[in-house]
Design a protein around this motif. Structure first.
Motif, mmCIF file in Angstrom:
data_model
loop_
_atom_site.group_PDB
_atom_site.id
_atom_site.type_symbol
_atom_site.label_atom_id
_atom_site.label_comp_id
_atom_site.label_asym_id
_atom_site.label_seq_id
_atom_site.Cartn_x
_atom_site.Cartn_y
_atom_site.Cartn_z
ATOM 1 N N GLN A 110 1.082 34.731 -12.342
ATOM 2 C CA GLN A 110 1.374 33.553 -11.529
ATOM 3 C C GLN A 110 2.387 32.675 -12.266
ATOM 4 O O GLN A 110 2.364 32.571 -13.497
ATOM 5 C CB GLN A 110 0.099 32.755 -11.277
ATOM 6 N N GLN A 111 3.251 32.022 -11.504
ATOM 7 C CA GLN A 111 4.292 31.190 -12.113
ATOM 8 C C GLN A 111 4.082 29.720 -11.758
ATOM 9 O O GLN A 111 3.624 29.401 -10.656
ATOM 10 C CB GLN A 111 5.676 31.642 -11.631
ATOM 11 N N ALA A 112 4.437 28.871 -12.705
ATOM 12 C CA ALA A 112 4.299 27.432 -12.481
ATOM 13 C C ALA A 112 5.234 26.984 -11.356
ATOM 14 O O ALA A 112 6.392 27.398 -11.291
ATOM 15 C CB ALA A 112 4.612 26.668 -13.758
ATOM 16 N N THR A 113 4.729 26.131 -10.467
ATOM 17 C CA THR A 113 5.533 25.552 -9.401
ATOM 18 C C THR A 113 6.076 24.199 -9.856
ATOM 19 O O THR A 113 5.869 23.778 -10.993
ATOM 20 C CB THR A 113 4.696 25.375 -8.128
ATOM 21 N N ASP A 114 6.724 23.498 -8.955
ATOM 22 C CA ASP A 114 7.255 22.167 -9.255
ATOM 23 C C ASP A 114 6.214 21.071 -9.044
ATOM 24 O O ASP A 114 6.557 19.886 -9.041
ATOM 25 C CB ASP A 114 8.476 21.878 -8.374
ATOM 26 N N ALA A 148 0.835 -1.200 0.000
ATOM 27 C CA ALA A 148 0.000 0.000 0.000
ATOM 28 C C ALA A 148 0.872 1.253 0.000
ATOM 29 O O ALA A 148 1.796 1.383 0.809
ATOM 30 C CB ALA A 148 -0.919 0.001 1.215
ATOM 31 N N ILE A 149 0.584 2.157 -0.922
ATOM 32 C CA ILE A 149 1.264 3.447 -1.002
ATOM 33 C C ILE A 149 0.195 4.506 -1.254
ATOM 34 O O ILE A 149 -0.701 4.317 -2.084
ATOM 35 C CB ILE A 149 2.308 3.488 -2.133
ATOM 36 N N ARG A 150 0.286 5.629 -0.547
ATOM 37 C CA ARG A 150 -0.659 6.721 -0.743
ATOM 38 C C ARG A 150 0.102 7.996 -1.095
ATOM 39 O O ARG A 150 0.862 8.518 -0.283
ATOM 40 C CB ARG A 150 -1.505 6.943 0.528
ATOM 41 N N PHE A 151 -0.080 8.464 -2.328
ATOM 42 C CA PHE A 151 0.529 9.706 -2.767
ATOM 43 C C PHE A 151 -0.472 10.845 -2.601
ATOM 44 O O PHE A 151 -1.686 10.633 -2.641
ATOM 45 C CB PHE A 151 0.935 9.610 -4.244
ATOM 46 N N PRO A 152 0.005 12.099 -2.456
ATOM 47 C CA PRO A 152 -0.903 13.243 -2.405
ATOM 48 C C PRO A 152 -1.483 13.524 -3.789
ATOM 49 O O PRO A 152 -1.036 12.944 -4.789
ATOM 50 C CB PRO A 152 0.002 14.381 -1.925
ATOM 51 N N PRO A 153 -2.453 14.432 -3.892
ATOM 52 C CA PRO A 153 -3.070 14.727 -5.196
ATOM 53 C C PRO A 153 -2.218 15.594 -6.100
ATOM 54 O O PRO A 153 -2.658 15.975 -7.177
ATOM 55 C CB PRO A 153 -4.378 15.433 -4.822
ATOM 56 N N GLY A 154 -1.006 15.918 -5.684
ATOM 57 C CA GLY A 154 -0.056 16.614 -6.546
ATOM 58 C C GLY A 154 1.174 15.757 -6.734
ATOM 59 O O GLY A 154 1.547 14.977 -5.853
ATOM 60 N N MET A 155 1.826 15.889 -7.903
ATOM 61 C CA MET A 155 3.017 15.089 -8.170
ATOM 62 C C MET A 155 4.141 15.969 -8.707
ATOM 63 O O MET A 155 3.930 17.105 -9.141
ATOM 64 C CB MET A 155 2.707 13.948 -9.144
ATOM 65 N N ASN A 156 5.335 15.418 -8.674
ATOM 66 C CA ASN A 156 6.544 16.085 -9.157
ATOM 67 C C ASN A 156 6.364 16.481 -10.623
ATOM 68 O O ASN A 156 6.105 15.646 -11.480
ATOM 69 C CB ASN A 156 7.712 15.110 -8.988
ATOM 70 N N ARG A 157 6.519 17.770 -10.907
ATOM 71 C CA ARG A 157 6.324 18.259 -12.275
ATOM 72 C C ARG A 157 7.284 17.598 -13.260
ATOM 73 O O ARG A 157 6.896 17.262 -14.393
ATOM 74 C CB ARG A 157 6.510 19.780 -12.300
ATOM 75 N N ALA A 158 8.530 17.358 -12.847
ATOM 76 C CA ALA A 158 9.495 16.712 -13.742
ATOM 77 C C ALA A 158 9.056 15.288 -14.069
ATOM 78 O O ALA A 158 9.203 14.821 -15.210
ATOM 79 C CB ALA A 158 10.886 16.718 -13.107
ATOM 80 N N HIS A 159 8.518 14.580 -13.077
ATOM 81 C CA HIS A 159 8.014 13.225 -13.334
ATOM 82 C C HIS A 159 6.808 13.269 -14.268
ATOM 83 O O HIS A 159 6.661 12.416 -15.155
ATOM 84 C CB HIS A 159 7.637 12.551 -12.018
ATOM 85 N N PHE A 160 5.945 14.255 -14.053
ATOM 86 C CA PHE A 160 4.778 14.417 -14.926
ATOM 87 C C PHE A 160 5.216 14.650 -16.366
ATOM 88 O O PHE A 160 4.695 14.027 -17.299
ATOM 89 C CB PHE A 160 3.938 15.584 -14.416
ATOM 90 N N GLU A 161 6.193 15.535 -16.556
ATOM 91 C CA GLU A 161 6.677 15.827 -17.909
ATOM 92 C C GLU A 161 7.315 14.595 -18.536
ATOM 93 O O GLU A 161 7.130 14.324 -19.730
ATOM 94 C CB GLU A 161 7.682 16.981 -17.848
ATOM 95 N N LEU A 205 -6.596 17.657 -20.467
ATOM 96 C CA LEU A 205 -7.048 17.212 -19.148
ATOM 97 C C LEU A 205 -6.128 17.665 -18.023
ATOM 98 O O LEU A 205 -6.511 17.589 -16.848
ATOM 99 C CB LEU A 205 -7.147 15.683 -19.119
ATOM 100 N N ALA A 206 -4.928 18.114 -18.360
ATOM 101 C CA ALA A 206 -3.905 18.361 -17.339
ATOM 102 C C ALA A 206 -4.207 19.603 -16.512
ATOM 103 O O ALA A 206 -4.812 20.570 -16.985
ATOM 104 C CB ALA A 206 -2.541 18.500 -18.007
ATOM 105 N N GLY A 207 -3.767 19.571 -15.267
ATOM 106 C CA GLY A 207 -3.878 20.720 -14.381
ATOM 107 C C GLY A 207 -2.538 20.995 -13.709
ATOM 108 O O GLY A 207 -1.890 20.076 -13.211
ATOM 109 N N THR A 208 -2.116 22.256 -13.718
ATOM 110 C CA THR A 208 -0.841 22.624 -13.111
ATOM 111 C C THR A 208 -1.097 23.507 -11.894
ATOM 112 O O THR A 208 -2.156 24.117 -11.765
ATOM 113 C CB THR A 208 0.046 23.374 -14.120
ATOM 114 N N VAL A 209 -0.108 23.592 -11.009
ATOM 115 C CA VAL A 209 -0.208 24.429 -9.814
ATOM 116 C C VAL A 209 0.675 25.651 -10.011
ATOM 117 O O VAL A 209 1.889 25.523 -10.186
ATOM 118 C CB VAL A 209 0.226 23.652 -8.554
ATOM 119 N N HIS A 210 0.064 26.822 -10.003
ATOM 120 C CA HIS A 210 0.777 28.093 -10.148
ATOM 121 C C HIS A 210 0.675 28.892 -8.849
ATOM 122 O O HIS A 210 -0.317 28.789 -8.124
ATOM 123 C CB HIS A 210 0.207 28.914 -11.301
#
Length: 303
Positions: A109-113, A54-67, A78-83
């Protein structure tokens, strides 16, 4: 009034869902959450003895991994980014002035990681790859996360923020395909246990653009994705509540996932749309869980 709006209005009126003013973004009542918790326990009666980690990740992920995942090649819509605000005091004053004058205060606003997680399994693959080769027999993982997809809709079964429970299998092609077949059979039995109609069909992901049509056709032709469909707001267009996906070596090649003998790992997953399943239960059995059929209540709550 169409079936989608009718069901949504009834859910609001009963207090099961809470309106926020944004389509597809809703609060959930305690009764709604109780149904999801009960269904997750039922999932575990079917898969809990398999020994998944069992692993539980938060609803946000590493931007580099996403890319690196390639998601933007296939599903940019469909994508959503955090600024966030990253300016100085003068920038802050300008921001407040924009807000006071009703202008767009988000333009600087600037994109976060961090990006919003599109599917519960996406943070898993780079995480497991960092561990090194999989053990003999591969790996099995149990995930649950809020996920985001930018597709606002009046259909309550098409939320922008929703929870996905997944079992993910990593290993040889035979190991992961056997896993998927097992869960296609289990999934149908599980849904039948709670008194819902079951139909499984080949499917494809919503790939973007002209090139996406070819990808979708290839996915269907190779039977890489199946969905378990349940009528929620439409009998003609039932809702996908479970999906059974064989990724072949896509994530293995992307992240360098290796089997114990050094080969590129294949992956497969079964995903449960938890809000969609809860909505299906309310749509078919009524908005008061006390009035649900006794066998359904027994399956979910033991009484």
């Amino acid at each position: 009034m169409d079936m989608q709006t009718s069901l949504l209005d009834r859910l609001f009126a009963s207090g099961l869902l809470i309106e926020t003013g944004v389509d597809g973004l809703y609060g959930r009542s305690g009764k709604f959450e109780d149904v999801i918790a009960a269904f997750e326990r039922l999932i575990e009666t079917f898969g809990g003895d398999d020994g998944a980690e069992a692993i539980r990740f938060p609803p946000g992920m590493n931007r580099a991994h996403f890319e690196g995942s390639g998601y933007m090649k296939s599903f940019p819509q469909l994508a959503g980014t955090v600024h966030s605000f990253c300016g100085c005091e003068l920038d802050h004053m300008n921001l407040l002035q924009c807000m006071a004058e009703g202008e767009d205060w988000t333009k600087d606003q600037q994109a976060t990681d961090i990006v919003l997680t599109p599917a519960a399994c996406y943070p898993l693959y780079p995480t497991i790859a960092k561990r090194g080769p999989l053990p003999a027999g591969g790996g099995l993982f149990d995930l649950q996360s809020y996920c985001f997809r930018h597709e606002p809709s009046k259909d309550p079964a098409r939320m922008q923020l929703f929870r996905m429970r997944e079992y993910v299998r990593m290993g040889t092609p035979a190991e992961v395909q056997d896993f998927r077949q097992l869960w296609m059979e289990r999934g149908q039995k599980l849904i039948e246990t709670v008194g819902l109609p079951v139909h499984v069909d080949v499917a494809n992901d919503p790939f973007f653009g002209r090139a996406g049509k070819m990808l979708a056709n290839n996915q269907r032709d190779q039977n890489l994705k199946f969905e378990l469909l349940i009528p929620v707001t439409s009998t003609a267009n039932p809702t996908a509540c479970l999906s059974f996906n064989y990724h072949q070596d896509h994530f293995g090649s992307t992240w360098g996932l290796k089997t114990a003998d050094g080969g590129t790992a294949h992956t497969a997953c079964v995903g449960f749309g938890l809000e969609r399943i809860a909505l299906a239960l309310f749509a078919h059995h009524g908005l008061d869980t006390n009035d649900w059929p006794a066998p359904v209540r027994k399956a979910l709550w033991g009484a």
